[in-house]
Design an enzyme around this catalytic site. Structure first.
Site, PDB file in Angstrom:
ATOM      1  N   GLY A   9     -17.421   4.149   0.780  1.00 14.89           N
ATOM      2  CA  GLY A   9     -16.787   3.122  -0.029  1.00 14.89           C
ATOM      3  C   GLY A   9     -16.692   1.753   0.623  1.00 14.89           C
ATOM      4  N   ARG A  56     -24.734   9.842  -8.092  1.00 14.78           N
ATOM      5  CA  ARG A  56     -25.003  10.740  -9.217  1.00 14.78           C
ATOM      6  C   ARG A  56     -25.571   9.897 -10.353  1.00 14.78           C
ATOM      7  NH1 ARG A  56     -23.188  15.854  -9.783  1.00 14.78           N
ATOM      8  NH2 ARG A  56     -21.862  15.623  -7.952  1.00 14.78           N
ATOM      9  N   LEU A 111     -26.153   8.724 -14.042  1.00 11.85           N
ATOM     10  CA  LEU A 111     -25.385   8.759 -15.291  1.00 11.85           C
ATOM     11  C   LEU A 111     -26.346   9.049 -16.443  1.00 11.85           C
ATOM     12  CD1 LEU A 111     -23.233   5.561 -14.644  1.00 11.85           C
ATOM     13  CD2 LEU A 111     -22.507   7.949 -14.374  1.00 11.85           C
ATOM     14  N   ASN A 160     -24.614  -1.949 -10.521  1.00 12.43           N
ATOM     15  CA  ASN A 160     -24.842  -1.082  -9.367  1.00 12.43           C
ATOM     16  C   ASN A 160     -25.426  -1.911  -8.228  1.00 12.43           C
ATOM     17  OD1 ASN A 160     -25.269   1.410  -7.856  1.00 12.43           O
ATOM     18  ND2 ASN A 160     -27.439   1.198  -8.330  1.00 12.43           N
ATOM     19  N   HIS A 195     -28.015  -1.520  -5.044  1.00 15.72           N
ATOM     20  CA  HIS A 195     -29.047  -0.626  -4.518  1.00 15.72           C
ATOM     21  C   HIS A 195     -29.622  -1.264  -3.249  1.00 15.72           C
ATOM     22  CE1 HIS A 195     -32.343   2.256  -4.548  1.00 15.72           C
ATOM     23  NE2 HIS A 195     -33.161   1.257  -4.347  1.00 15.72           N
ATOM     24  N   ASP A 227     -32.235   2.951 -11.119  1.00 13.75           N
ATOM     25  CA  ASP A 227     -32.478   1.727 -10.327  1.00 13.75           C
ATOM     26  C   ASP A 227     -33.479   0.781 -10.996  1.00 13.75           C
ATOM     27  OD1 ASP A 227     -32.473   3.855  -7.410  1.00 13.75           O
ATOM     28  OD2 ASP A 227     -30.804   2.845  -8.407  1.00 13.75           O
ATOM     29  N   GLU A 259     -24.995  -6.623   1.809  1.00  9.60           N
ATOM     30  CA  GLU A 259     -24.465  -6.037   0.563  1.00  9.60           C
ATOM     31  C   GLU A 259     -23.018  -6.460   0.352  1.00  9.60           C
ATOM     32  OE1 GLU A 259     -24.904  -1.783   0.106  1.00  9.60           O
ATOM     33  OE2 GLU A 259     -26.714  -1.833   1.315  1.00  9.60           O
TER      34      GLU A 259
HETATM   35  C1  GRF Z   1     -24.985   1.525   0.591  1.00  7.95           C
HETATM   36  O1  GRF Z   1     -26.194   1.365   1.279  1.00  7.95           O
HETATM   37  C2  GRF Z   1     -25.203   1.163  -0.859  1.00  7.95           C
HETATM   38  O2  GRF Z   1     -26.244   0.229  -1.026  1.00  7.95           O
HETATM   39  C3  GRF Z   1     -25.602   2.455  -1.470  1.00  7.95           C
HETATM   40  O3  GRF Z   1     -24.775   3.413  -0.834  1.00  7.95           O
HETATM   41  C4  GRF Z   1     -24.622   3.014   0.549  1.00  7.95           C
HETATM   42  C5  GRF Z   1     -23.230   3.313   1.028  1.00  7.95           C
HETATM   43  O4  GRF Z   1     -22.357   2.505   0.307  1.00  7.95           O
HETATM   44  N1  GRF Z   1     -25.404   2.400  -2.882  1.00  7.95           N
HETATM   45  P1  GRF Z   1     -20.753   2.542   0.575  1.00  7.95           P
HETATM   46  O5  GRF Z   1     -20.515   2.287   2.047  1.00  7.95           O
HETATM   47  O6  GRF Z   1     -20.255   3.921   0.159  1.00  7.95           O
HETATM   48  O7  GRF Z   1     -20.235   1.433  -0.285  1.00  7.95           O
END
Ligand code: GRF
Length: 203
Positions: free
Chosen positions: A11, A90, A92, A106, A108, A144, A173
């Site tokens: 998270g 997961r 959707l 989302n 990615h 994606d 990110e």
């Molecule tokens: C990240 O690389 C994100 O881009 C992907 O999941 C990874 C972990 O994300 N969707 P987080 O640390 O759980 O936010």
């Protein structure tokens, strides 16, 4: 704008969104963090910030449809304007997406449309890419592949391992997602006719 964030793991993206939402002038607040894993480390991070959490373990439901139905029921009570997938591992279903079409975004960890799916960093290295990065996009039925909202790129260095590249991208990110959510929450960009439409003067 009311936001629900979906997580499955640590998270870290959810946490940066939660911190961004704490600014008085930020146009969104997180109403709930939802996870499909009771073990998701992000749940404790959300609770530490006073954000309500809900867990929907897949094994608690007969099938995917029942699992999603339970989540949709919770969403019907929360009434989010925007759903942010952040490390939600997961897919959707089309029915779920159609129930919230144009409201789901989302992040990615690749420069889509390159490298949809998993192991994006190793694939970028194996392909000899000199840049890599991350994409925030509207979620559509295909994995994606929804309309792109924002992207950020980083260099791929000569001796990069997937872990080193992943760490470099994760840092970016955490800057990109709050910016992208702000854009969507303010109406600077919206999904219309299957495309990301930018309001003139946004950027
Ligand atoms: C990240 O690389 C994100 O881009 C992907 O999941 C990874 C972990 O994300 N969707 P987080 O640390 O759980 O936010």
């Amino acid at each position: 704008k009311r936001v629900v964030v979906f997580i499955s793991g640590g998270g870290s993206n959810m946490l940066t969104l939660a911190k961004a939402c704490q600014a008085a002038d930020y146009p969104a607040e997180i109403s709930c963090v939802i996870s499909d894993k009771a073990s998701a480390g992000g749940l404790a991070k959300a609770e530490a910030m006073g954000i309500p959490t809900r867990v929907f373990e897949r094994k608690g439901y007969a099938d995917k449809a029942e699992h999603e139905a339970a989540i949709l029921t919770a969403l019907a009570e929360i009434k989010p304007d925007i759903i942010c997938l952040a490390g939600y591992m997961r897919l959707l279903s089309g029915d779920f997406i159609r129930a919230h079409e144009t409201r789901i975004i989302n992040i990615h960890p690749s420069l889509l449309p390159l490298f949809p799916g998993l192991h994006t960093h190793q694939r970028a290295i194996d392909a000899g890419m000199k840049i890599a990065g991350c994409t925030v996009h509207f979620v559509t039925e295909g994995m994606d592949e929804g309309p792109i909202i924002a992207q950020a790129a980083v260099p791929v260095l000569a001796e990069d391992t997937a872990e080193a590249l992943a760490a470099r991208i994760l840092t970016v990110e955490h800057k990109l997602y709050p910016l992208a959510l702000k854009l969507v929450a303010e109406g600077g960009v919206r999904m219309e006719g299957g495309r990301a439409v930018t309001t003139p003067g946004t950027f």
